[in-house]
Structures are given as structure tokens and as C-alpha cells.
Scaffold this active site. Structure first.
Site, PDB file in Angstrom:
ATOM      1  N   ARG A 185      -8.421  -0.379   4.589  1.00 30.52           N
ATOM      2  CA  ARG A 185      -7.640   0.486   4.201  1.00 30.52           C
ATOM      3  C   ARG A 185      -6.302  -0.218   3.881  1.00 30.52           C
ATOM      4  NH1 ARG A 185      -5.921   4.548   8.205  1.00 30.52           N
ATOM      5  NH2 ARG A 185      -4.550   4.812   6.333  1.00 30.52           N
ATOM      6  N   ARG A 196      -4.356  10.526   4.499  1.00 31.26           N
ATOM      7  CA  ARG A 196      -3.344  11.600   4.593  1.00 31.26           C
ATOM      8  C   ARG A 196      -2.285  11.484   3.263  1.00 31.26           C
ATOM      9  NH1 ARG A 196      -1.575  14.348   8.395  1.00 31.26           N
ATOM     10  NH2 ARG A 196       0.618  14.024   7.820  1.00 31.26           N
ATOM     11  N   ARG A 224       1.171  14.538  13.239  1.00 31.69           N
ATOM     12  CA  ARG A 224       1.648  14.377  11.828  1.00 31.69           C
ATOM     13  C   ARG A 224       1.672  15.641  10.976  1.00 31.69           C
ATOM     14  NH1 ARG A 224      -0.528   8.466   9.760  1.00 31.69           N
ATOM     15  NH2 ARG A 224       1.331   8.669   8.489  1.00 31.69           N
ATOM     16  N   PRO A 225       2.388  16.523  11.135  1.00 31.15           N
ATOM     17  CA  PRO A 225       2.606  17.922  10.233  1.00 31.15           C
ATOM     18  C   PRO A 225       2.997  17.576   8.707  1.00 31.15           C
ATOM     19  CG  PRO A 225       4.185  17.913  11.965  1.00 31.15           C
ATOM     20  CD  PRO A 225       3.408  16.440  12.409  1.00 31.15           C
ATOM     21  N   VAL A 226       2.761  18.495   7.987  1.00 23.77           N
ATOM     22  CA  VAL A 226       3.521  18.248   6.819  1.00 23.77           C
ATOM     23  C   VAL A 226       4.587  19.521   6.383  1.00 23.77           C
ATOM     24  CG1 VAL A 226       1.637  16.967   5.593  1.00 23.77           C
ATOM     25  CG2 VAL A 226       1.698  19.434   5.488  1.00 23.77           C
ATOM     26  N   ASP A 227       5.035  20.171   7.554  1.00 22.73           N
ATOM     27  CA  ASP A 227       5.916  21.236   7.372  1.00 22.73           C
ATOM     28  C   ASP A 227       7.276  20.663   6.753  1.00 22.73           C
ATOM     29  OD1 ASP A 227       6.500  19.568   9.665  1.00 22.73           O
ATOM     30  OD2 ASP A 227       7.978  20.741  10.278  1.00 22.73           O
ATOM     31  N   LEU A 228       7.599  19.493   6.613  1.00 28.16           N
ATOM     32  CA  LEU A 228       8.851  18.936   5.749  1.00 28.16           C
ATOM     33  C   LEU A 228       8.814  19.099   4.419  1.00 28.16           C
ATOM     34  CD1 LEU A 228      10.096  16.388   8.264  1.00 28.16           C
ATOM     35  CD2 LEU A 228      11.177  18.678   8.356  1.00 28.16           C
ATOM     36  N   ASP A 257       5.315   0.543  11.731  1.00 29.86           N
ATOM     37  CA  ASP A 257       3.857   0.101  11.355  1.00 29.86           C
ATOM     38  C   ASP A 257       3.860  -1.686  11.620  1.00 29.86           C
ATOM     39  OD1 ASP A 257       3.000   2.246  10.276  1.00 29.86           O
ATOM     40  OD2 ASP A 257       3.503   1.808   8.042  1.00 29.86           O
ATOM     41  N   CYS A 294      -4.088  12.809  12.675  1.00 29.12           N
ATOM     42  CA  CYS A 294      -4.889  11.513  13.116  1.00 29.12           C
ATOM     43  C   CYS A 294      -4.587  10.780  14.341  1.00 29.12           C
ATOM     44  CB  CYS A 294      -4.279  10.753  11.723  1.00 29.12           C
ATOM     45  SG  CYS A 294      -2.859  10.063  11.849  1.00 29.12           S
ATOM     46  N   LYS A 344       0.863  -1.123  -0.044  1.00 31.45           N
ATOM     47  CA  LYS A 344      -0.104   0.129   0.091  1.00 31.45           C
ATOM     48  C   LYS A 344       0.833   1.274  -0.098  1.00 31.45           C
ATOM     49  CE  LYS A 344      -1.835   1.630   4.080  1.00 31.45           C
ATOM     50  NZ  LYS A 344      -1.460   3.133   4.306  1.00 31.45           N
ATOM     51  N   ASN A 345       1.818   1.368   1.058  1.00 33.53           N
ATOM     52  CA  ASN A 345       2.630   2.458   1.093  1.00 33.53           C
ATOM     53  C   ASN A 345       3.496   2.755  -0.063  1.00 33.53           C
ATOM     54  OD1 ASN A 345       1.286   2.819   3.374  1.00 33.53           O
ATOM     55  ND2 ASN A 345       2.994   2.760   4.828  1.00 33.53           N
ATOM     56  N   ILE A 405       8.627   7.202  16.662  1.00 33.60           N
ATOM     57  CA  ILE A 405       8.355   7.581  15.338  1.00 33.60           C
ATOM     58  C   ILE A 405       6.952   8.573  15.472  1.00 33.60           C
ATOM     59  CG2 ILE A 405       7.694   7.613  12.798  1.00 33.60           C
ATOM     60  CD1 ILE A 405      10.407   6.404  13.657  1.00 33.60           C
TER      61      ILE A 405
HETATM   62  C1  UD1 Z   1       4.709   6.848   5.974  1.00 41.36           C
HETATM   63  C2  UD1 Z   1       3.786   5.691   6.120  1.00 41.36           C
HETATM   64  C3  UD1 Z   1       3.168   5.162   7.579  1.00 41.36           C
HETATM   65  C4  UD1 Z   1       4.394   5.025   8.379  1.00 41.36           C
HETATM   66  C5  UD1 Z   1       5.377   6.330   8.221  1.00 41.36           C
HETATM   67  C6  UD1 Z   1       6.609   6.056   9.080  1.00 41.36           C
HETATM   68  C7  UD1 Z   1       2.753   5.826   4.060  1.00 41.36           C
HETATM   69  C8  UD1 Z   1       1.472   6.430   3.324  1.00 41.36           C
HETATM   70  N1  UD1 Z   1       2.604   6.071   5.244  1.00 41.36           N
HETATM   71  O1  UD1 Z   1       3.859   7.851   6.898  1.00 41.36           O
HETATM   72  O2  UD1 Z   1       2.399   3.912   7.385  1.00 41.36           O
HETATM   73  O3  UD1 Z   1       4.030   4.654   9.625  1.00 41.36           O
HETATM   74  O4  UD1 Z   1       5.858   6.566   6.983  1.00 41.36           O
HETATM   75  O5  UD1 Z   1       7.467   4.883   8.804  1.00 41.36           O
HETATM   76  O6  UD1 Z   1       3.839   5.716   3.575  1.00 41.36           O
HETATM   77  N2  UD1 Z   1       6.981  14.535  10.282  1.00 41.36           N
HETATM   78  C9  UD1 Z   1       6.937  16.097  10.571  1.00 41.36           C
HETATM   79  N3  UD1 Z   1       6.904  16.818   9.534  1.00 41.36           N
HETATM   80  C10 UD1 Z   1       6.602  16.379   8.295  1.00 41.36           C
HETATM   81  C11 UD1 Z   1       6.487  15.157   7.946  1.00 41.36           C
HETATM   82  C12 UD1 Z   1       6.831  14.296   9.174  1.00 41.36           C
HETATM   83  O7  UD1 Z   1       7.361  16.361  11.676  1.00 41.36           O
HETATM   84  O8  UD1 Z   1       6.336  17.329   7.285  1.00 41.36           O
HETATM   85  C13 UD1 Z   1       7.180  13.479  11.335  1.00 41.36           C
HETATM   86  C14 UD1 Z   1       5.912  12.836  11.574  1.00 41.36           C
HETATM   87  O9  UD1 Z   1       4.998  13.586  12.453  1.00 41.36           O
HETATM   88  C15 UD1 Z   1       6.593  11.468  12.274  1.00 41.36           C
HETATM   89  C16 UD1 Z   1       8.031  11.527  11.420  1.00 41.36           C
HETATM   90  O10 UD1 Z   1       8.257  12.754  10.957  1.00 41.36           O
HETATM   91  O11 UD1 Z   1       6.903  11.652  13.548  1.00 41.36           O
HETATM   92  C17 UD1 Z   1       7.901  10.360  10.394  1.00 41.36           C
HETATM   93  O12 UD1 Z   1       6.824  10.497   9.679  1.00 41.36           O
HETATM   94  P1  UD1 Z   1       6.707  10.278   8.030  1.00 41.36           P
HETATM   95  O13 UD1 Z   1       7.944   9.405   7.681  1.00 41.36           O
HETATM   96  O14 UD1 Z   1       6.587  11.555   7.164  1.00 41.36           O
HETATM   97  O15 UD1 Z   1       5.462   9.491   7.865  1.00 41.36           O
HETATM   98  P2  UD1 Z   1       4.534   9.384   6.567  1.00 41.36           P
HETATM   99  O16 UD1 Z   1       5.225   9.761   5.451  1.00 41.36           O
HETATM  100  O17 UD1 Z   1       3.321  10.348   6.946  1.00 41.36           O
END
Ligand code: UD1
Length: 435
Positions: free
Chosen positions: A405, A97, A126-130, A313, A121, A22-23, A335
Site C-alpha cells: 500500500r 480511508r 479516525r472519524p470524518v466529522d471535521l 507516520d 482502522c 503516496k499521501n 495523533i
Molecule cells: C493523513 C495521512 C496519514 C497520517 C495522518 C496524520 C493521508 C492519506 N494519510 O491521514 O498517513 O498518519 O494524516 O499525519 O494523507 N480527526 C478527527 N476528525 C476528522 C478527521 C481527523 O477527529 O474528521 C482526527 C484523527 O482521528 C486523528 C487526527 O485528527 O487523531 C489527525 O488525523 P488526520 O490529519 O485527519 O489524518 P488523515 O488525513 O486521515
């Protein structure tokens, strides 16, 4: 709402085909936005999240043609002759997401994108700032207004290559930036990038489409932008989390499962931990065979980490396993800050778990007992299914939509190996109550 009823205690024996991941599939589908195409993907798992991504991409202009299906998933051709909308609306994004993965490709191809901000969630903020900071490094202007991310290139044209240093390893941000950089002018370096097999799978597909990428699978990825990407065919990598989940199903039921198509190299840390519990894991041409120990499992400590470490996961599933192991086990989640929602439910089934900050201390019990349970995310839900398979008596897992899902034909795959498990539709529930 459907639920799953399990009568525990049966040893699982048999063979399970592992579906496409899926991922990996979600970003690969988003990559279809980068080219007129077509991009043909095989091994696409049959999951609610894949259907959600399909709905989202269709309204951006992706035309889908189903061309076949097999035990590891379907084959779909995606052509995007024209981007018909650069907006990812709230109603579609809030379902999943990973919808934010359209941001990079839309911006790269059209110079503009408007994507609903994914909310928090169950497993954390889970921000998207990065993702946004990285796109800014490639020359995008980003505004957050009215719950939307509005991004555009400064020139109104292409993004420009740059050096993006991630302060935290993020799978999604690495994917978004890697896709965006394929069509940027000049070279991009992604430093402290994620190294997950899903990143490598995406890079290989983009390369097949004509992208120039090096270093994927390592911590710095170099991308040399090209003018356009072309059509390609790609098979989605086998799902390592589905693999790990069924490996734990074998271990927790005292069983033996062959996981067909599984790749040990994609979950070595988890397999090492499983071996430490006394479980046997053998790799062969067809995949993996996992065999439970004759006696009780041993308690083993685990800490989740980015790849190649133990995956977050699989944390909930491993906790179900450790709840019946001999001795103590400490499970530390590094994480996501709120990923222990399965703990109270496992406790209701008789598990002995104490949580202190990001660590859970388990003292294994000889047996769990069935109970009605529910969970608020995908992996927590499947951990309750695993616990139910091992428990005495009946377990009813509610909120099955979480499982839909992420697990393709879960009930069918488990029952084919001897589990007493069935899906009960809410209508049946009503009938039973009336009766
Ligand atoms: C992906 C996987 C999810 C898995 C996760 C970690 C998909 C669709 N989902 O989620 O199943 O649990 O990787 O292996 O592939 N973070 C920030 N800012 C950001 C982005 C992330 O602070 O902009 C933090 C997150 O809150 C978290 C960490 O970085 O603490 C890792 O998250 P990330 O690797 O981005 O997870 P996803 O890509 O959302």
C-alpha cells in the site's frame, strides 16, 4: 498471502531513488474530479493505494491514460469530461480511508455526493466529522444513512465560501475543504489548517489548474472560488515518509545511503532527531546522504506532532531504531490513539519496550533476533522490516499487502543496497511446505 524473508545483519550501502509521496498523490488524483481536465501527474508511485484510488475515480468518470514511467513513479493523464457517478461505493471505499477525499471535489462540481463512510482502522477510530462539519460551513446539507455520507448543496448548485475553524488539525479535512472551496461562490478561510508538505503540493497543483489559493503551508488558508478549473501538469512531491524510513534503514544497519530526490525541508524535525542519535545527515543537490555512527546509536525521546513536528507516520520506524540504541528513549504518540501495534512484535524480536498510555519507554538492547512477525498497518509493517534488517538470523514479515500500500519496490530498493531480503509468494510457501 505473500511474506518477506530477511536475513539481517548486512550494512546497507548505496543509493535509493525516493518515489512521489503516496499521501500527496491520493488527494492530487481526487483533484482531477474538479475539472474537465486533463490533469497530468508525474512521480505517481506504484502502490496498491494508488490503484485503489484509480479504480474509484474511474467509476466516477475519470479517464486515465498512462504516458510513461521512471524511477520516481509513473506519469498519468486524467480527464474528466463528465462525472458519470456521484456515489463512492462501500466496496471501493473500505479498501482505503483516503477515498473520502472524493467527497469535496464531487460536491463542488456536481452539488451532490454520496460516499460510503470510511470505517475505523487498525490505528484508531479516525472519524470524518471535521470533513463533514467543514462542508456544512460551506453550505452543504449532510445526512448519514445506511453507512453512507449523503451531501448536497442547499441550492442544488454551488457551495458557498465560508470560514471553517478546525478544532483539531486534520490533513484529510484540510485537503477535502481546500478542494471543495476552489469552486465555491466567494471566499473561504480554513483556520487551524494542516501545514504538511502534501497540503502545499495539493495547493500548488490546484493553483496550476486555475484555483485562487493563498496561505497554504501556514495555519490559515484563503481560497477565492472560481467558476471552473482547467488542465494542468504537476509532479508529485517526493515522499518524506519513504525518505525517513530509508534514513532509519541506514542508521539501524550501520550503513550509508544516498536518498536521491529527498527534500530535507520536508522532514527537518525527524532529521534533527536522527542527528541526535549520532547519525550524520547531509543535504546536497541530489538529495540526502545518511550515515550511521561508528559506535552505537544514542537513545532520544520523541513526540509525534502535526507538521512541522515529528510525523506519526515515522513513529513505528523510529521505535525499531530506538530498540537497539544505547540508553533509554521515550516515544509519545499524540495523533492516533492506537498506534503501538508494532510493540508486541518488536518485543518478540527482543526489544525491551514498556507502554504506558500514549508513551512507550524503550531500553535499548545490543541486538535484536529474527522472528516470524506480522503487523496490522503499513508503517508498523515497515518497522518490522527495519528491525529484521538489523536483527541476527531470519525474520519473516507476514501480511505484506500492507507494505504494497505504501512502499514502491521496497524489496528491490533494499536488496540493491546489500540487504538479504526476498519476497516469498504464498505459492512458494505451499511448495516449500510440500517439499
Ligand atoms: C493523513 C495521512 C496519514 C497520517 C495522518 C496524520 C493521508 C492519506 N494519510 O491521514 O498517513 O498518519 O494524516 O499525519 O494523507 N480527526 C478527527 N476528525 C476528522 C478527521 C481527523 O477527529 O474528521 C482526527 C484523527 O482521528 C486523528 C487526527 O485528527 O487523531 C489527525 O488525523 P488526520 O490529519 O485527519 O489524518 P488523515 O488525513 O486521515
Amino acid at each position: 498471502m505473500d511474506s518477506i524473508r530477511i536475513r539481517g545483519g548486512n550494512r546497507l550501502v548505496g543509493s535509493i531513488p525516493i518515489a512521489g509521496a503516496k499521501n500527496a498523490a491520493l488527494p492530487l488524483m481526487a483533484a482531477a474530479l474538479l475539472a474537465d481536465g486533463p490533469l497530468t501527474l508525474s512521480n505517481l508511485p506504484n502502490l496498491a493505494d494508488i490503484a485503489s484510488m484509480r479504480d474509484l475515480l474511474a467509476q466516477h468518470g475519470v479517464v486515465f491514460t498512462d504516458t510513461g514511467s521512471g524511477s520516481t513513479g509513473s506519469t498519468v493523464r486524467m480527464a474528466t469530461p463528465e462525472i458519470t457517478s456521484t456515489t463512492a461505493p462501500y466496496d471501493l471505499v473500505r479498501k482505503m480511508r483516503a477515498s473520502v477525499l472524493v467527497l469535496g471535489p464531487l460536491l463542488a462540481r456536481c452539488g451532490v455526493a454520496k460516499v460510503s463512510q470510511p470505517g475505523g482502522c487498525a490505528i484508531g477510530n479516525r472519524p470524518v466529522d471535521l470533513h463533514l462539519k467543514g462542508l456544512q460551513e460551506l453550505g452543504a446539507e449532510v445526512d448519514l444513512t445506511g453507512g453512507y455520507i449523503e451531501a448536497r448543496t442547499r441550492s442544488g448548485d454551488r457551495l458557498t465560501g465560508g470560514r471553517v475553524v478546525f478544532p483539531v488539525i486534520s490533513v484529510g479535512a484540510t485537503e477535502n475543504l481546500m478542494m471543495a472551496a476552489t469552486l465555491a461562490r466567494g471566499e473561504t478561510a480554513l483556520v487551524n489548517a494542516a501545514r504538511e508538505p502534501e497540503i502545499v503540493d495539493l495547493a500548488e497543483c490546484l493553483i496550476a489548474m486555475g484555483a485562487k489559493i493563498e496561505g497554504h503551508g501556514g495555519d490559515t488558508i484563503h481560497i477565492q472560488g472560481v467558476d471552473a478549473l482547467e488542465s494542468a501538469e504537476h509532479a508529485v512531491v517526493a515522499d518524506r515518509i519513504e525518505t525517513g524510513t530509508y534514513a532509519i534503514a541506514a542508521a539501524i544497519t550501520g550503513g550509508e545511503l544516498e536518498l536521491v530526490g529527498a527534500k530535507a525541508i520536508h522532514l527537518e524535525a525527524a532529521l534533527d532527531v536522527l542527528r541526535s542519535t549520532g547519525t550524520t545527515v547531509e543535504e546536497h543537490d541530489a538529495g540526502l546522504t545518511v550515515r550511521a555512527p561508528d559506535g552505537r546509536l544514542r537513545g532520544v525521546d520523541v513526540m509525534t506532532e502535526p507538521f512541522p513536528g515529528f510525523p506519526t507516520d515515522l513513529q513505528a520506524q523510529f521505535m525499531a531504531l530506538m530498540s537497539v540504541a544505547e540508553g533509554a528513549a521515550m516515544i509519545t504518540e499524540t495523533i492516533f490513539e492506537n498506534r503501538f501495534m508494532h510493540v508486541p512484535e518488536l518485543s518478540r524480536m527482543g526489544a525491551n519496550i514498556t507502554v504506558h498510555h500514549a508513551s512507550a519507554l524503550l531500553r535499548g538492547v545490543p541486538e535484536l533476533t529474527g522472528a516470524p512477525v506480522m503487523a496490522t498497518d503499513l508503517r508498523a509493517s515497515v518497522s518490522l522490516v527495519l528491525a529484521g534488517l538489523a536483527a541476527s538470523g531470519e525474520t519473516l514479515v507476514n501480511r505484506v499487502y500492507h507494505l504494497d500500500r505504501g512502499y514502491d519496490r521496497l524489496v528491490g530498493k533494499l536488496s540493491a543496497c546489500g540487504a538479504v531480503i526476498e519476497r516469498i509468494s504464498s505459492e512458494t510457501d505451499v511448495q516449500e511446505q510440500v517439499a
